[in-house]
Design a protein around this motif. Structure first.
Motif, PDB file in Angstrom:
ATOM      1  N   LEU A  53      11.327   4.646  16.924  1.00 25.44           N
ATOM      2  CA  LEU A  53      12.521   5.475  17.084  1.00 25.44           C
ATOM      3  C   LEU A  53      12.554   5.989  18.521  1.00 25.44           C
ATOM      4  O   LEU A  53      11.555   6.508  19.011  1.00 25.44           O
TER       5      LEU A  53
ATOM      6  N   VAL B 299      14.735   8.444  21.306  1.00 27.93           N
ATOM      7  CA  VAL B 299      15.724   9.505  21.446  1.00 27.93           C
ATOM      8  C   VAL B 299      16.214   9.526  22.887  1.00 27.93           C
ATOM      9  O   VAL B 299      15.434   9.742  23.821  1.00 27.93           O
TER      10      VAL B 299
ATOM     11  N   TYR C 101      18.595   7.491  18.741  1.00 26.75           N
ATOM     12  CA  TYR C 101      19.545   8.616  18.771  1.00 26.75           C
ATOM     13  C   TYR C 101      20.250   8.514  20.107  1.00 26.75           C
ATOM     14  O   TYR C 101      19.604   8.346  21.145  1.00 26.75           O
TER      15      TYR C 101
ATOM     16  N   SER D 283      26.305  13.110  18.763  1.00 27.13           N
ATOM     17  CA  SER D 283      25.142  12.219  18.738  1.00 27.13           C
ATOM     18  C   SER D 283      25.177  11.415  17.450  1.00 27.13           C
ATOM     19  O   SER D 283      25.721  11.864  16.433  1.00 27.13           O
TER      20      SER D 283
ATOM     21  N   LEU E 233      22.704   8.599  14.928  1.00 30.29           N
ATOM     22  CA  LEU E 233      21.388   8.069  14.603  1.00 30.29           C
ATOM     23  C   LEU E 233      21.573   6.676  14.024  1.00 30.29           C
ATOM     24  O   LEU E 233      22.365   6.478  13.088  1.00 30.29           O
TER      25      LEU E 233
ATOM     26  N   ASP F 296      19.508   3.122  12.633  1.00 28.31           N
ATOM     27  CA  ASP F 296      18.208   2.696  12.131  1.00 28.31           C
ATOM     28  C   ASP F 296      17.765   1.374  12.760  1.00 28.31           C
ATOM     29  O   ASP F 296      18.454   0.806  13.615  1.00 28.31           O
TER      30      ASP F 296
ATOM     31  N   LYS G 134      25.818  11.059  11.896  1.00 27.80           N
ATOM     32  CA  LYS G 134      26.488  11.560  13.097  1.00 27.80           C
ATOM     33  C   LYS G 134      26.393  13.078  13.113  1.00 27.80           C
ATOM     34  O   LYS G 134      26.454  13.743  12.066  1.00 27.80           O
TER      35      LYS G 134
ATOM     36  N   VAL H 219      15.428  13.356   8.735  1.00 26.39           N
ATOM     37  CA  VAL H 219      15.698  13.588  10.155  1.00 26.39           C
ATOM     38  C   VAL H 219      16.972  14.406  10.341  1.00 26.39           C
ATOM     39  O   VAL H 219      18.006  14.122   9.728  1.00 26.39           O
TER      40      VAL H 219
ATOM     41  N   MET I 132      19.576  16.363  13.465  1.00 29.73           N
ATOM     42  CA  MET I 132      19.988  16.211  14.862  1.00 29.73           C
ATOM     43  C   MET I 132      20.583  17.500  15.399  1.00 29.73           C
ATOM     44  O   MET I 132      21.217  18.269  14.663  1.00 29.73           O
TER      45      MET I 132
ATOM     46  N   LEU J 191      15.823  15.771  16.161  1.00 26.31           N
ATOM     47  CA  LEU J 191      16.043  15.053  17.410  1.00 26.31           C
ATOM     48  C   LEU J 191      17.067  15.817  18.252  1.00 26.31           C
ATOM     49  O   LEU J 191      18.131  16.198  17.741  1.00 26.31           O
TER      50      LEU J 191
END
Length: 310
Positions: A42, A44, A93, A112, A114, A116, A124, A167, A169, A193
């Motif tokens: 992952l 960011v 991200y 932002s 995310l 996968d 979002k 997770v 954001m 994140l």
């Protein structure tokens, strides 16, 4: 056997006003490759990753303003990033300026997403805590006009099932507000994140601005520790169009300890193997919310927007 996730903060150096999306995306893809070579699952990226930090200027021409926003994601210029990530089997991200038209009305958000490891959208987020002003401030040399260019996010602080964990954001100024972390923690997040663009020259007060780096670390470490979460926080950094962006991209454990931090203000990848069960450990002990919280005494937090006047 503990659950682990190898995460990376992919810091960006300055982006000039003249830099094209294609040039920026090429830099992002290079950072993806480096992160993947170091085992990251992952990555960011920062807030408003695709352009210079345009809220430092006051613009009135709608066409000039619209050029900084994305109307689709991925679009023609950002699609190569999605394709590269999918090929590398690495999620990410990404922060960007979002323009949507609803009922004939343009709406603008600091957003932002995310994605996968299969290249699929996971979630979002739209920035809620907008700093700065909605009009130019004549006494400030450096402007900060996010309230002019964006409206507050309308999606809330959600948590998404991805990468074997839960997770959340946030974006930039959100990281300074304890409510940001707590809402996601109450929804079961184990990792949050955050992308940011933080200048050290935006208040006009030297004593305040000189503490910007300290405040950055303080807010991220406190948010991680008090809410038993890993926090991956990634900056846009360096001297960008006359403004100094602080950098300090970091990965912080649920203990509040910084386990990795960028050492430059340029494009840089920092990586850490995150033990997801570490979040569970803190949540079973000191921050066992169900056992220790007393929410009836916290109502003032949501009932009042500002301080009581009497």
């Amino acid at each position: 056997m503990s659950r682990t996730l190898v995460a990376a903060a992919a810091q960006m150096g300055p982006i000039a006003l003249s830099d094209t999306r294609r040039e920026v995306v090429a830099r992002l893809i290079a950072l993806l490759h480096e992160a993947a070579s170091r085992g990251a699952e992952l990555v960011v990226f920062p807030e408003l990753t695709l352009t210079t930090f345009f809220p430092r200027w006051y613009m009135t021409d709608p066409d000039e303003i619209d050029a900084f926003y994305e109307t689709e994601m991925p679009g023609r210029e950002t699609l190569p990033l999605f394709e590269a990530a999918k090929k590398l089997r690495i999620g990410f991200y990404l922060g960007y300026a979002e323009l949507v038209v609803e009922n004939g009305v343009k709406r603008r958000f600091n957003t932002s997403i995310l994605v996968d490891r299969d290249g699929e959208f996971v979630g979002k987020y739209r920035k809620i805590h907008l700093p700065g002003w909605d009009a130019p401030q004549p006494d400030l040399k450096s402007q900060h006009l996010e309230k002019y260019y964006f409206e507050p996010g309308d999606l809330g602080f959600n948590v998404f099932e991805a990468f074997g964990t839960r997770v959340g954001m946030a974006i930039c100024n959100d990281r300074r507000w304890p409510e940001t972390y707590r809402v996601m923690a109450l929804r079961g997040s184990e990792m949050i994140l955050v992308g940011y663009n933080t200048p050290d020259d935006h208040t006009g007060n030297f004593d305040f601005d000189s503490l910007t780096q300290f405040h950055n670390q303080l807010s991220i470490q406190a948010g991680a520790y008090q809410n038993s979460n890993w926090v991956i926080a990634t900056a846009k950094a360096g001297h960008e169009e006359g403004s100094n962006l602080i950098g300090q991209s970091m990965i912080v454990a649920p203990s509040g300890q910084i386990v990795a931090m960028a050492t430059s203000t340029d494009d840089e990848v920092v990586v850490a193997k995150c033990d997801l069960d570490m979040a569970a450990l803190y949540r079973k002990t000191i921050f066992d919310f169900a056992r220790h919280r007393e929410p009836e005494h916290y109502r003032l937090i949501v009932e009042n927007r500002g301080p009581l006047t009497s």
